[in-house]
Design a protein around this motif. Sequence first.
Motif, short mmCIF file in Angstrom:
data_model
loop_
_atom_site.label_atom_id
_atom_site.label_comp_id
_atom_site.label_asym_id
_atom_site.label_seq_id
_atom_site.Cartn_x
_atom_site.Cartn_y
_atom_site.Cartn_z
N GLY A 1 0.86 -1.12 0.07
CA GLY A 1 -0.11 -0.02 -0.09
C GLY A 1 0.96 1.36 0.03
N ASN A 2 1.98 0.98 -0.59
CA ASN A 2 2.85 2.54 -0.54
C ASN A 2 2.87 2.84 -1.78
OD1 ASN A 2 4.07 2.25 2.37
ND2 ASN A 2 5.44 0.50 1.70
N ALA A 3 2.25 2.42 -2.56
CA ALA A 3 2.12 2.92 -3.84
C ALA A 3 0.70 2.75 -4.47
CB ALA A 3 2.98 2.45 -5.10
N ASP A 4 -0.12 3.38 -5.20
CA ASP A 4 -1.39 3.19 -5.79
C ASP A 4 -1.28 2.27 -7.08
OD1 ASP A 4 -4.10 2.87 -5.75
OD2 ASP A 4 -4.30 5.20 -5.77
N THR A 5 -2.46 1.63 -7.25
CA THR A 5 -2.41 0.68 -8.56
C THR A 5 -2.86 1.80 -9.70
OG1 THR A 5 -4.61 0.07 -8.33
CG2 THR A 5 -2.95 -1.23 -7.08
N SER A 6 -2.55 1.18 -10.60
CA SER A 6 -3.07 1.76 -12.25
C SER A 6 -4.23 1.04 -12.42
CB SER A 6 -2.13 1.65 -13.34
OG SER A 6 -0.95 2.44 -13.09
N SER A 7 -4.49 -0.06 -12.03
CA SER A 7 -5.88 -0.85 -12.12
C SER A 7 -5.76 -2.06 -11.21
CB SER A 7 -6.16 -1.16 -13.63
OG SER A 7 -5.24 -1.86 -14.12
N GLY A 8 -6.74 -2.80 -11.18
CA GLY A 8 -6.63 -4.01 -10.24
C GLY A 8 -6.57 -3.71 -8.81
N GLU A 9 -6.28 -4.62 -8.09
CA GLU A 9 -6.54 -4.42 -6.77
C GLU A 9 -5.65 -5.54 -5.78
OE1 GLU A 9 -10.51 -5.03 -5.20
OE2 GLU A 9 -10.61 -7.17 -5.66
N VAL A 10 -5.34 -5.16 -4.58
CA VAL A 10 -4.69 -6.02 -3.63
C VAL A 10 -5.55 -6.24 -2.41
CG1 VAL A 10 -2.74 -6.15 -2.07
CG2 VAL A 10 -2.28 -5.20 -4.42
N ARG A 11 -5.82 -7.45 -2.18
CA ARG A 11 -6.62 -7.74 -0.89
C ARG A 11 -5.79 -8.77 0.12
NH1 ARG A 11 -11.99 -6.64 -0.75
NH2 ARG A 11 -13.08 -5.63 -2.71
N LEU A 12 -5.72 -8.16 0.96
CA LEU A 12 -4.99 -8.67 2.35
C LEU A 12 -6.22 -9.04 3.35
CD1 LEU A 12 -2.56 -9.67 3.62
CD2 LEU A 12 -2.31 -7.17 4.58
N LEU A 13 -6.31 -10.44 3.59
CA LEU A 13 -7.23 -10.85 4.73
C LEU A 13 -8.72 -10.30 4.35
CD1 LEU A 13 -5.22 -9.98 8.01
CD2 LEU A 13 -5.82 -12.22 7.15
N GLN B 1 -9.54 -7.63 2.79
CA GLN B 1 -9.99 -6.26 2.66
C GLN B 1 -9.07 -5.68 1.71
OE1 GLN B 1 -10.15 -4.37 6.63
NE2 GLN B 1 -9.53 -6.20 7.64
N ARG B 2 -9.64 -4.68 0.93
CA ARG B 2 -8.91 -3.98 -0.25
C ARG B 2 -7.72 -3.27 0.29
NH1 ARG B 2 -11.05 -1.28 -5.70
NH2 ARG B 2 -9.19 -0.96 -6.61
N MET B 3 -6.52 -3.53 -0.17
CA MET B 3 -5.17 -2.33 0.24
C MET B 3 -5.32 -1.12 -0.50
SD MET B 3 -2.75 -1.98 2.12
CE MET B 3 -2.02 -3.41 2.84
N THR B 4 -5.01 0.01 0.14
CA THR B 4 -4.83 1.35 -0.72
C THR B 4 -3.81 1.92 0.25
OG1 THR B 4 -6.48 2.50 0.67
CG2 THR B 4 -7.28 1.22 -1.25
N PRO B 5 -3.26 3.04 -0.25
CA PRO B 5 -2.30 3.98 0.49
C PRO B 5 -2.89 4.47 1.79
CG PRO B 5 -2.09 4.41 -2.04
CD PRO B 5 -3.18 3.36 -1.74
N ASP B 6 -4.31 4.60 1.99
CA ASP B 6 -4.97 5.10 2.88
C ASP B 6 -5.34 3.90 4.20
OD1 ASP B 6 -4.87 7.76 1.90
OD2 ASP B 6 -6.57 7.57 0.90
N SER B 7 -4.87 2.65 3.81
CA SER B 7 -5.23 1.70 4.60
C SER B 7 -4.50 1.52 5.90
CB SER B 7 -5.28 0.15 3.82
OG SER B 7 -6.06 0.39 2.77
N ALA B 8 -4.44 2.42 6.70
CA ALA B 8 -3.58 2.44 7.65
C ALA B 8 -3.70 1.20 8.64
CB ALA B 8 -3.78 3.71 8.63
N GLU B 9 -4.65 0.59 9.18
CA GLU B 9 -5.00 -0.48 10.00
C GLU B 9 -4.47 -1.67 9.33
OE1 GLU B 9 -5.47 -0.56 13.05
OE2 GLU B 9 -5.52 1.39 13.09
N LEU B 10 -4.87 -1.77 7.91
CA LEU B 10 -4.56 -3.03 7.14
C LEU B 10 -2.95 -2.86 7.20
CD1 LEU B 10 -5.88 -5.24 5.89
CD2 LEU B 10 -5.96 -4.07 3.91
N LYS B 11 -2.21 -1.92 7.01
CA LYS B 11 -0.79 -2.02 6.65
C LYS B 11 -0.16 -2.52 8.07
CE LYS B 11 -0.33 1.82 3.48
NZ LYS B 11 0.16 3.23 3.17
#
Length: 249
Positions: free
Chosen positions: A61-73, A75-85
């Motif tokens: 989550g230190n960089a944003d995707t151009s398309s597609g997604e990352v899911r951890l447990l 939940q979708r990972m984004t640069p704003d996902s502080a708790e997920l990080k």
Amino acid sequence: MSQDPIIKTEDVLLVTNALTKTYPSGFKLGPLNLRVNKGETLGLVGKNGAGKTTTFQLLTGNADTSSGEVRLLGQRMTPDSAELKRMIGYLPQDPTLPPWSSGYEVLIYAAKLYGISSPQAAVKSQMELWDCASYGSKPLATLSYGMQKRVGLALATLHSPPLLILDEPFSGLDLTHIKTLESAIAARATNGQATILSTHVLSFCARLCHQVQVLTHGSLTIVEPWQSIGLQEREAAIEVCFFGEGAKP
């Protein structure tokens, strides 16, 4: 004919769905479809510039995707996902640590951010594990590369994260600390925790990894067969996947 084991949804830790990242230079990573299960160690192999660091930046989550997604447990990972990080430990190839802080200060600060109940005890344990105690009070700028790498390992593993990402973690370590790291990775797998390991040393992949994928020009290829072959055959299989069918094992 043997069948692949059935993987339950609750066993999946990390999934990427058509993950891509494009740059103005023309380089494109992906689309990557990756799955890492709990208790699994994944080896990621690729030439310099193949996109390994970019992949890690997206997964953490230190960089944003151009398309597609990352899911951890789930939940979708984004640069704003502080708790997920917080569920991830990450050791970059060249850890950037505050140069005039000590390893102890950095670890205590991180332990408090993670909400570890007994930060001093946790830090003491980590510094002993990674053999950092003798120089824990010295400014990081005065330490050798290998010493800083061990502080980085202590920092990445301090909170016992469900997912640990290690980028060339063995570089700068002597044989004693290599064995410590190998044992730590194996213990994580036993405890149901996942590790993604990037290294150019194929013997580490052969010994430690449950699967290996090769990143070439932004695309992933899984190394097969894997579980059914021995260590030397695994190294040869990686080379064939890395260099192409013309490689001589």
